[in-house]
Design an enzyme around this catalytic site. Sequence first.
Site, mmCIF file in Angstrom:
data_model
loop_
_atom_site.group_PDB
_atom_site.id
_atom_site.type_symbol
_atom_site.label_atom_id
_atom_site.label_comp_id
_atom_site.label_asym_id
_atom_site.label_seq_id
_atom_site.Cartn_x
_atom_site.Cartn_y
_atom_site.Cartn_z
ATOM 1 N N ASN A 7 -12.118 -5.007 10.912
ATOM 2 C CA ASN A 7 -12.057 -5.269 9.481
ATOM 3 C C ASN A 7 -12.281 -3.952 8.765
ATOM 4 O O ASN A 7 -13.411 -3.542 8.509
ATOM 5 C CB ASN A 7 -13.134 -6.297 9.099
ATOM 6 N N ARG A 87 -8.098 -7.782 10.253
ATOM 7 C CA ARG A 87 -8.157 -8.499 8.978
ATOM 8 C C ARG A 87 -7.348 -7.697 7.965
ATOM 9 O O ARG A 87 -7.608 -6.520 7.737
ATOM 10 C CB ARG A 87 -9.603 -8.612 8.510
ATOM 11 N N HIS A 176 -10.090 -14.842 1.014
ATOM 12 C CA HIS A 176 -11.101 -15.480 1.882
ATOM 13 C C HIS A 176 -10.479 -16.655 2.632
ATOM 14 O O HIS A 176 -11.173 -17.577 3.062
ATOM 15 C CB HIS A 176 -12.290 -16.058 1.065
ATOM 16 N N ARG A 235 -18.323 -8.303 -9.002
ATOM 17 C CA ARG A 235 -17.102 -8.627 -9.760
ATOM 18 C C ARG A 235 -17.391 -9.677 -10.821
ATOM 19 O O ARG A 235 -18.166 -10.605 -10.580
ATOM 20 C CB ARG A 235 -16.021 -9.163 -8.835
ATOM 21 N N GLU A 378 -15.562 -15.528 10.384
ATOM 22 C CA GLU A 378 -14.207 -15.019 10.209
ATOM 23 C C GLU A 378 -13.736 -14.235 11.431
ATOM 24 O O GLU A 378 -12.566 -14.272 11.784
ATOM 25 C CB GLU A 378 -14.142 -14.132 8.956
#
Length: 394
Positions: A7, A87, A176, A235, A378
Amino acid sequence: MSVLVVNSGSSSVKFQLVEPSSGESLASGLVEQIGEPEGRIVLEFRGEETEKRREIADHGAGLSAAFEMLRDAGVELGSEVTAVGHRVVHGGEVFFRPTLIDDDVLKKIADLSELAPLHNPPNVLGIEVARHQLPDVPHVAVFDTAFFHGLPDAAKTYAIDRDVAQAHGIRRYGFHGTSHEYVSQQVAQFFGRADLNQIVLHLGNGASASAIRAGDPIDTSMGLTPLEGLVMGTRSGDIDPGVVMHLRRSAGMDVDEIDELLNRRSGLKGLAGVNDFRVLGQRIDDGDADAQLAYDVYIHRLRKYIGAYMLALGRLDVIAFTAGVGENSTGVRADALANLEGFGIEIDADRNALRSKDIRAISADSSTVTVLVVPTNEELAIARAAETVAQNID
Ligand code: ADP
């Protein structure tokens, strides 16, 4: 035999060696402070943690350093790794399933950088270095957007000029996706039922919600970019787009400054100066009013999405909390679903307070909606997807 999951993200490179069938993590690590005078590489292998500090120029150098540490620790990458799963954040309209990487695929991922300037370029660098280091195994891209590719038109379309939207690939993509898919599958398995209506709340540093009907998402909170939706660590989530014009015209900020403001200096960090939920909680306990406001805005937004998705689904069976905050913060779970008994949603305080690494129900027996805590994974989802693609190469 294992799959190496890479990732290569916007601010760090994470990697994990996973045994896909058992789900066991054989080794894992992290490269961070990339581009700073002293970068940090951490490897966890056979219960031991090793740390190295040295300058790491970019993501490519970071991943090379990670490979070196794995080899130094005695991991025979060449013989042990059967596939590498990468990813990749943005698959645009082009990629909607795990995809074997060749030069053409890599170029298309690079071309999608226009839609994800912070994310796809480091993803590409990670793929290039890993392909160079492990040239003889299949490399597979697993896209964060893929699960949401088939969102209904009404959910994926922004109400702007259609020609402009079409010319620039502007639609809601959602992110996601690997986690929302994995968690919703875990829920289906937990009940032994595939026809469930679920709201999945992925609450980590980034945060997103999705409404899932019988395995298929019908809405999600992130949009063209991961900026839309819930309040996150750094964010803003939803804001009036007029704010952007106002900042441009009245505050004289250029587009990069606004990008940086909304992606890195907003959310909890913007409101309270901290993005880590644990620190936020301590500040609230100490009576910090800014921290309290940040929390209240976070919960208010979260409840808004839960309400919207209940209506979108019509019938709700499950609410699933996942990721760092969702899996660990009893307070967020309780506050997100407080006073909803009239909607058949009731949390049991004792079950909610229990700590566990397993999937578990935290709703009261009288609750018609089952509320679950579901650990996401994940890396395992990416490893399994990569293995499946690798096994099906003709
Ligand atoms: P990401 O993968 O998006 O970086 P994670 O899913 O690891 O994020 O979640 C990170 C967030 O989870 C941080 O805000 C962290 O404070 C929060 N978190 C981790 N453990 C706890 C805990 N025990 N209680 C509350 N929040 C926690």
